[in-house]
Structure formats: C-alpha cells, structure tokens
Design a protein around this motif. Structure first.
Motif, PDB file in Angstrom:
ATOM      1  N   TRP A 119       3.269   2.215  -5.047  1.00 32.22           N
ATOM      2  CA  TRP A 119       3.695   0.891  -4.598  1.00 32.22           C
ATOM      3  C   TRP A 119       4.629   0.184  -5.576  1.00 32.22           C
ATOM      4  O   TRP A 119       5.196  -0.865  -5.259  1.00 32.22           O
ATOM      5  CB  TRP A 119       2.468  -0.002  -4.419  1.00 32.22           C
TER       6      TRP A 119
ATOM      7  N   ASP B 217      -2.956   0.626  -4.037  1.00 40.04           N
ATOM      8  CA  ASP B 217      -2.552  -0.655  -3.462  1.00 40.04           C
ATOM      9  C   ASP B 217      -2.363  -1.680  -4.573  1.00 40.04           C
ATOM     10  O   ASP B 217      -2.955  -1.554  -5.659  1.00 40.04           O
ATOM     11  CB  ASP B 217      -3.610  -1.175  -2.484  1.00 40.04           C
TER      12      ASP B 217
ATOM     13  N   THR C 297      -9.610  -4.283   0.893  1.00 48.81           N
ATOM     14  CA  THR C 297      -9.133  -3.695  -0.366  1.00 48.81           C
ATOM     15  C   THR C 297      -9.405  -4.595  -1.561  1.00 48.81           C
ATOM     16  O   THR C 297      -9.748  -4.123  -2.654  1.00 48.81           O
ATOM     17  CB  THR C 297      -7.623  -3.403  -0.269  1.00 48.81           C
TER      18      THR C 297
ATOM     19  N   SER D 280       0.843  -1.196   0.000  1.00 51.56           N
ATOM     20  CA  SER D 280       0.000   0.000   0.000  1.00 51.56           C
ATOM     21  C   SER D 280       0.876   1.244   0.000  1.00 51.56           C
ATOM     22  O   SER D 280       1.719   1.424   0.893  1.00 51.56           O
ATOM     23  CB  SER D 280      -0.911   0.031   1.240  1.00 51.56           C
TER      24      SER D 280
END
Length: 763
Positions: free
Chosen positions: A85, A116, A427, A78
């Motif tokens: 990332w 992410d 997520t 993340s």
C-alpha cells in the motif's frame, strides 16, 4: 331548520360567498410563507440537542466550552502484500493535501498483518459545513484509486458521510414526490372520473405542504430540526391534505347526485364533512402534540412539523376548497375520463340523481353493502374473527427489539458507505466510532486529574485495539479522550466495552478528583437515545389516549364511542407493530418488499407510529361514526344507521385509504431503513384500519353494543350536544354511497329512535 350553523358551515358559506377573497388570500399565504421560509433556511439541531442522557451532557460541555472538532476522515488503503500500500498511500496523502481543504494529516498506520494502512486527516473550517467542501477530497481519493488498480481504497468520515447522506436524502425526497403525487392523482381519477375533480385535492395538499415547509423553516430558528423532518412533513401533508379534500368533495358531489342545487350541496358538505374535517384535524394535531412529552428534540421537531402541515391542510379544506367549488360549479367535472364517466352516468341515471359521484364510489358502496349484510347478521362472529386476525398479526411484536440502527442496518449491507465502514472497522477496530470521554474539572491540570487521564489512555493502549488519543484544553479546563471500543462499533462487544468504560473504568480512575466525567460518541448516543425513548413512551401514550377519549366524548357525548375508538386504534397499532417486526426484524417477506432483515426496529419508530396512527385513525373514525350518528339522529335504529353510515362513507374511506397506503408505500421503497420501516408500518396500519377495522370490526362491535353506543351518563349530560345532521330539514335527500339519494334505501325500515324523524338542527 334552525338558522344556527356550526363553525365549519359558517366558514364554508362565507368562503363560497367571498370566493375571490378566499382564493387570492390562500395563494398569497402560500407564496409568502414559502418565500420567507426559503429566505431564512432551515436550522438543524446540534449533537447535544439531538442526544439524551450522559452523552448529551458530554456534548453540552463541549458546546459551552466552544470546542468544535474538525470533521475527521479515514482512508484505508489495502494492498495484496505486506507493504503493498505504501506507494498509493504516499500519493494519496499528497493529493489530499493538495486540495487545500485538509488540515492535519497523520502518517499511515499499518495493520497487524501489514497489508493495510489507515490514513487519518481533518477537514479545515467549520465541521458543520465540511460536507459542502469535501468534494475535492473525494475526487482526489477516487483518482488515486483509479491510478493504482493494485490496491483498494475505502473512505469514511464525518464530511464524506454527511455529503453522501445529504445527496441520498435529496434523491429519495425527489423520488417520493414524483412517485406519490402521480399515484394520488391516479387514485383520485378513478374515484371521481374527472381530471379537475382529481387535481383539486392534490393541488390543495401540495400548496399546504409548500406553506408548511416555509413556516417550519422559520420555526426551526427557535426549535432546531433533524434532517429527515421535511420528509416526514411531506408524507403527512400529502396524505392528510388529499384525504380532507376528498371527504369534503365527496360529500358535495353526493349531495349534487341527490338532486340538490349547488349552493345547498356545498352548505351541507360544509356542515357535515367540513365539521368532520375540523374534528379530525384537531384530534390529529392534539395527538401529535403528545410527542412534545418524549423528552427528545427529534420528536419535538416531528410534532411541530406534523401539527403545522395538518393545520394548514385542515384550514385549506374548510376555506379555499368551498370557494373553489363555488367558483368551478359544474366545471368540477371537466376533463371526464371516458370509461369512468360512462360508469358514472349509468349509475346516476339509475338513481335519478345528477351524477355527481364517480363510479368508484358506487362500486365501493355496493361492495360495502354486500359485506355488511353478513356482518350485521352475525356481529359476534365477525367481531371475534376480525379481532383475532389483528391479534394474530400483532403476535410478533411481543419479541420487538429496538435500537438506533447502525450504518450497515440503516443503509443496507451493499451501500458504498456501509462497505467502507465495515472494512475499516474490521481491520482497525474502534477507528471510525470510538467512545469520546469528556472530562471537566475546576483545574484540569491537577495531579489527580492528569493521573486519571493517563490511566484511561494507558488502559486503552493495553487493550490491543487502536491507541487512545488525549486532548487537553487547559484554558477551558476540559479534556477529551478518544477510547477505541472492541467490536464493530455497534455490536454486542462494543456495547459491553462501553458499559465497562462507563460503569467500571471511569469511576475507578476519576474517583476523588471532583471532575465531571461523561461519555459520548456514536454508540453512547444511540444507547442513551434508546433509553430515553423507553422512558418517554409512557407519558406520550397516556396523553394521546386521554386526549382521544375526551375529544370523542365531547364530539359524540358517549363514553362507549370514546372507549371503542381507543381500543380499535390500539388494535391497528399493535398489528402494524407485528408486521414491522415480522418483516424487518425477522426478515419474513423482506426480499419481496426490496429490503433486508436487520434484526431490530429503529428505536424512534414505535413511538412515532403510535402517535401518527392514533391521529390518522381519527380521519376514518370521526368521518364514519359521524355519518352513522347522522342517520341515527334522523330516527333510524342502530343497525340500520350503521348500514347507512358505512355505505355512505365507503367510497370516501376507500379512496382516502388507497391514497394514504400509496403515499406511505412509496416511503417504504426509499433507501434508508427507518424510512422503509415507517412507510411499511403506516401503510399496513392504514390498510387494516380502513378495511378490517372500519368495515368489519367497527360495525360488528357497534351492532353488539346497540343502544348503549348512544347513552350519555347522567353526570355528563352537561356536555354540549353537537348535531351530526346536514342542516337541511329531515335530511332524507342526502345521497348514500350508491347515489340513491333516498336517505337509506336498502338500509332497512326506519325504526323509531329517540328523536324519531325530527328536523336536524346544525349547531
């Protein structure tokens, strides 16, 4: 006195006369069992063996087809910005690949907002040993996170969670062992006032556990076990083993306090407390056998483990314990604790006995005598009041909700594994715990089957969640579909998605194909397991209540005593249920106990607590009622017999209950929620059972029933009559809980009973 002796007395006398054989034989048995078990190792159950229903069928198809899934791992990186990332994810992928432990690695999958990425990879080799080989991968992930402080990294998977759980269980088991044993030893020091007397029950309990561990490991090659089975065995073995030795040793010391010589005191202890230990042990083992009827291998393993350790503890209590007592003689009082020893001497001097009982027993006897006076004076009031307290405690159980606790509930919201699981599922919904659809057909490549597979995969892609993955094993005519589920994998949304998949989507897609279609996965397994538990609890309950009734009927030749035992046990159980629901489901006082509200009770807990408490309650019930019946057989009226029996057993029951509560409470402090629930539930139940039930409700109910306690229906008079006396004439010299040795001084006049004061025959 009749020359006939009961089984416990014959075993005790033989062991005392052949002490070297008994002691060396016990040590050889323990060492041999532990060595063989350690060499063979424990075999854990597979997913199909641990499951039930539709999910177990799916796992069985995969097992029979020889399909072993590599242990999958998920790592989420993340960043603070869109694409932040990428650098860290690239280095992490190379670092993980460089360990040599990883096979397939998927490219990073970005989240919807781009902040992410999820990296999926599989461990090489056998999935069952992946946890033993995952440490280099964990180190690589950790080092990448330390290098890139601008990102957060979360890892979750079969191998990493398996290692984390294994380390946690090992630490918890060590903590339980190093906490429970000193606690038990401290309580026994208070009870006996001497180091050797305190060490004896703990030593026998620990050696019984060692032998049981070894035998269980050998048995696991035939009946595979769950990983927490050893913890359950240790909990039961330590509590029961110490209790049985305590009952036996307490009676022997009470008889010495009454002026008996060592041989006579030991024989009386064998004939009375030894017999009670045998009856109690058999009752506990038969009650535990009820778990074999649950239909779940988890409970079959629990049953085998508890039966083994109870049997070995019972065996040691009636064989090697008499031998050790005969060998030690007066050295049993070696290592006297000064303060407790002064109190013991004072009480012994006042009673004119030899001072064989510790000060704690005398205090318990006096307290029990003071408590019994109003209870027996107004039994109806105390029976109603104590029953009302238990019913009030049981009220929260009416709203009990059970489920197989998920990751966050099982390990706590702040555990590192829970945090990683929560972030990944929020997520990337369905990532860590998708439903796994297993399809088996005569021809997996047939057009109808292939269209159905494509339809399910397409529907999953349209759902907005992570994409589905289809794997076809053509040579085995088996296919797998990983179907992401909405929600966090265990909440209401996930359960609704699973139900829709099973009841609507799969039947519609595979209708007319002739294929076998089953669904497994974490959530599916939990749902099926809970459903099987609900079906299995009825036959288990019927079995243990019927067996308890028959054993009590055979032991006391009274259906009133048998029914009373069942009712009192049920009150203890439902009260424990109520406390568990209040603390763990509603969160009342959870912070005070160092735990947190989880909104449900672990699905296997109610059945396990029911069986264990039905068995353990017999420890106190058989011991207490046997002493009451013993006094009754000597000619006391029921009220006086109740008073004498309760007073005589107060010290042993108090000490035994304190040890059990302490041991169970230690398990209430462990890391896993199911261990906490088990520890708190059993500790509360034993505390209530040994105090409110045995000291108030039992004597008040028996006083109300009066002579009806001892009536044997005409149709049952063929049952053998088992005497409960000490086998030494009139028994008047037996010491009571105060060490008076008068056969019931202060217990009221010895009113004539059905046998008057006839000598007691030990059979």
């Amino acid at each position: 006195m009749s020359t006939r002796q009961n089984l416990a007395a014959r075993i005790g006398v033989w062991s005392a006369h052949h002490r070297k054989t008994a002691i060396i034989g016990w040590l050889l048995f323990v060492v041999l069992a532990a060595a063989l078990g350690g060499a063979s190792g424990m075999v854990e159950m597979t997913a199909s063996e641990n499951g039930a229903g539709d999910s177990a069928k799916a796992e069985r198809i995969l097992d029979e087809a020889g399909i072993d899934h590599p242990a999958g791992e998920l790592v989420m990186v993340s960043g603070r910005t869109d694409g932040g990332w990428r650098t860290a994810a690239g280095e992490l992928t190379e670092a993980v690949r460089g360990t040599g432990e990883v096979g397939r690695i998927d490219p990073p999958l970005p989240s919807k907002d781009g902040k992410d990425a999820l990296i999926s990879f599989e461990m090489k080799g056998d999935s069952t040993t992946a946890a033993d080989r995952v440490q280099p991968v964990l180190d690589a992930v950790r080092e990448t996170g330390e290098t890139h402080q601008d990102v957060r990294i979360y890892q979750f998977g079969e191998a990493s969670s398996g290692k984390w759980l294994g380390d946690l269980l090992a630490d918890d088991f060590r903590r339980a062992e190093f906490t429970a044993v000193p606690l038990a030893l401290g309580i026994l020091l208070v009870a006996f006032g001497a180091v050797v007397a305190a060490l004896l029950p703990v030593g026998l309990a620990l050696t019984a556990c060692m032998a049981a561990f070894g035998l269980l490991s050998l048995a696991s090659h035939q009946l595979h076990l769950f990983q927490t089975t050893y913890s359950v065995m240790f909990l039961m073995g330590l509590a029961v083993g110490v209790d049985y030795c305590l009952f036996y040793l307490r009676r022997e010391r009470d008889e010495r306090a009454a002026g008996r010589d060592a041989e006579t005191a030991l024989r009386i202890a064998a004939a009375t407390s030894g017999r009670a230990v045998l009856v109690s042990g058999v009752t506990v083992m038969v009650a535990m056998a009820g778990m074999f009827l649950s239909g779940l291998m988890l409970f079959k393993g629990f049953a085998l483990a508890t039966i083994l350790v109870v049997f070995i503890a019972m065996l040691g209590s009636v064989t090697v314990l008499p031998a050790l007592l005969a060998w030690l003689g007066d050295r049993i009082d070696a290592g006297r604790v000064p303060f407790l020893n002064r109190r013991r001497k004072k009480t012994a001097h006042e009673s004119g006995g030899s001072g064989g009982s510790g000060g704690g027993a005398h205090e318990s006897g006096r307290l029990a005598g003071a408590l019994l006076k109003p209870v027996l004076a107004r039994p109806k009031l105390f029976a109603v009041a104590s029953a009302a307290v238990l019913v009030a405690l049981a009220v929260p159980a009416l709203g009990m909700k059970t489920e197989s606790l998920g990751m966050e509930k099982q390990f706590g919201s702040e555990a590192s594994l829970t945090v990683a699981y929560r972030h990944i599922t929020e997520t990337f919904p369905g990532g860590p715990a998708p439903a796994l659809v297993v399809v088996k057909a005569d021809d997996i490549g047939a057009d109808g089957v292939r269209k159905a597979l494509g339809r399910i995969a397409g529907e999953s892609g349209e759902s907005g969640e992570s994409r589905a993955r289809v794997t076809v094993h053509e040579e085995r005519n088996v296919a797998e579909i990983e179907v992401p589920l909405a929600g966090n994998g265990s909440d209401g949304r996930s359960k609704a998605a699973l139900a829709e998949l099973r009841d609507e989507r799969l039947p519609a897609a595979f209708a007319g194909t002739g294929a076998q279609v089953h669904v497994t996965g974490d959530l599916a397994g939990s749902v099926d397991f809970t459903a099987q538990l609900k079906r299995g609890i009825v036959p288990v309950f019927v079995f243990i209540t019927a067996v308890t009734f028959l054993l009590m009927l055979f032991c006391f030749r009274s259906y009133v005593i048998a029914v009373t035992a069942i009712v009192l046990n049920l009150l203890s159980v439902v009260a424990a249920y109520g406390v568990m629901v209040a603390v763990f489901q509603h969160g009342w006082g959870a912070e005070l106990l160092g735990t947190e509200k989880v909104g449900a009770i672990e699905s296997w807990m109610p059945l396990f607590v029911l069986v264990v408490l039905f068995g353990l309650s017999m420890d106190y019930h058989v011991f207490v009622v046997s002493r009451i019946r013993e006094a009754r057989d000597r000619g006391l009226d029921t009220s006086s017999a109740i008073r004498e029996g309760i007073r005589r057993t107060a010290g042993a029951v108090t000490g035994a209950a304190a040890i059990m509560v302490a041991v169970f409470a230690v398990f209430g402090t462990l890391s896993m929620q199911d261990m906490q629930q088990m520890g708190v539930g059993l500790a509360v139940a034993v505390l209530l059972d040994a105090t409110l039930v045995r000291m108030v409700l039992l004597p008040s109910v028996m006083a109300l029933l009066g002579e009806r306690n001892w009536r044997t229906p005409r149709g049952l008079r063929w049952l053998p009559e088992l005497e409960h006396g000490d086998g030494d004439g009139d028994g008047d010299g037996a010491a009571d809980g105060n060490g008076t040795g008068d056969g019931g001084a202060g217990a009221g006049p010895q009113a004539p009973g059905p046998r008057h004061a006839a000598p007691v025959t030990t059979r």
